[in-house]
Design a protein around this motif. Structure first.
Motif, mmCIF file in Angstrom:
data_model
loop_
_atom_site.group_PDB
_atom_site.id
_atom_site.type_symbol
_atom_site.label_atom_id
_atom_site.label_comp_id
_atom_site.label_asym_id
_atom_site.label_seq_id
_atom_site.Cartn_x
_atom_site.Cartn_y
_atom_site.Cartn_z
ATOM 1 N N TYR A 1 11.404 3.841 -6.590
ATOM 2 C CA TYR A 1 10.055 4.274 -6.784
ATOM 3 C C TYR A 1 9.769 5.751 -7.258
ATOM 4 C CZ TYR A 1 9.847 6.484 -1.996
ATOM 5 O OH TYR A 1 9.957 7.088 -0.994
ATOM 6 N N TYR B 1 3.415 6.575 -5.952
ATOM 7 C CA TYR B 1 4.340 6.051 -6.618
ATOM 8 C C TYR B 1 4.027 4.285 -6.989
ATOM 9 C CZ TYR B 1 6.645 10.500 -5.440
ATOM 10 O OH TYR B 1 6.795 11.761 -5.493
ATOM 11 N N GLU C 1 6.273 1.069 -6.774
ATOM 12 C CA GLU C 1 7.598 0.540 -6.191
ATOM 13 C C GLU C 1 7.649 -0.924 -6.733
ATOM 14 O OE1 GLU C 1 10.347 0.588 -2.126
ATOM 15 O OE2 GLU C 1 8.353 -0.069 -1.890
#
Length: 281
Positions: A228, A242, A244
């Protein structure tokens, strides 16, 4: 575009009774332990793919299952019936949805040998049929045992769809209509990445058209993600967020489609899972 096939075939049947329980099959199938219904194991679409220009064949199989209702004892407890199979032939037809499935011998049948609990409806797809999208539907029609029907009430799954075709990463490049979690609609674009078998999805979450999320696609159309921390999305206050990723799939459905499963997260916090369906414009 891309197309794919996978599959397997399951099989299950019916069990003996005892005086201590209520057998829900009693007024529907009688007391013969070989009686039940046949259906596909799931409603999922199966996929098969090949590399363009390569002399190869795809062997694909469909999941099929024969079952009966579970036994319920006097205490209301359910018990799965034990399979009993004296040998069964299941017949099916094939109907084109997109392209031609003329390479398949139809109508066809599959035989589950006595004592076996699984078998495969298998299709071999020649290289000449792997150059464009072919989508077809397999429908179970009957069995060799009149006591084993096709489908039963709410357990009825008599059809299964297949997609077959050539793998082509370049065909995934383009602009897509996006639907996130079945509600949020926007546009994404996909371009080739710098790494082998990689693509860049722009605007994966619908809030930043300039965001870039890396995905990897193998020759079966299966999608994976890097760690990620390689997929920065945006800054929330002073916190980096982020993407993931979990998994995904590319197919030739609707002229080209991509399905992605992921969630947003920071270094310390994870958020709800998301699904994203992309249909190529």
């Amino acid at each position: 575009m891309k197309k794919f096939i996978y599959g397997l075939l399951g099989f299950a049947a019916i069990s003996l009774t005892s005086c201590d329980y209520h057998d829900p099959n009693g007024d529907k199938f009688g007391n013969d332990p070989s009686i039940g219904w046949v259906q596909f194991k799931s409603e999922d679409i199966s996929y098969g793919t090949a590399t363009p220009g390569a002399e190869s064949t795809i062997t694909a199989s469909v999941p099929v299952v024969i079952k009966s209702l579970d036994i319920i004892d006097l205490g209301g407890n359910e018990f799965e019936n034990n399979p009993v199979n004296d040998g069964l032939t299941v017949y099916y037809t094939v109907e084109d949805i997109d392209g031609s499935s003329s390479f398949i011998n139809i109508p066809g049948s599959v035989y589950i040998p006595k004592g076996e609990l699984s078998a495969n409806i298998t299709f071999t797809v020649p290289a000449t049929a792997q150059i464009s999208c072919t989508q077809f539907k397999v429908t179970l029609t009957s069995t060799s045992n009149a006591n084993v029907t096709v489908g039963f009430e709410d357990h009825d799954i008599p059809t299964h769809e297949f997609l077959v075709g050539a793998y082509d990463l370049n065909a995934m490049v383009g602009t897509y209509n996006a639907l996130r979690d079945g509600q949020e609609q926007y546009q994404c674009s996909i371009v080739l990445g710098e790494e082998p078998n990689s693509l860049i999805v722009n605007n994966i979450y619908g809030i930043d058209p300039n965001s870039q999320t890396t995905i990897y696609v193998n020759e079966g159309g299966i999608i994976s993600f890097p760690e990620y921390t390689s997929n920065f999305l945006f800054v929330n206050g002073s916190t980096s967020i982020y993407v993931e990723g979990f998994d995904g799939l590319s197919t030739c459905l609707n002229g080209g489609s991509v399905s992605l499963n992921f969630r947003l997260r920071s270094a310390t916090t994870v958020y709800a899972d998301n699904t994203l369906e992309l249909i190529k414009q």
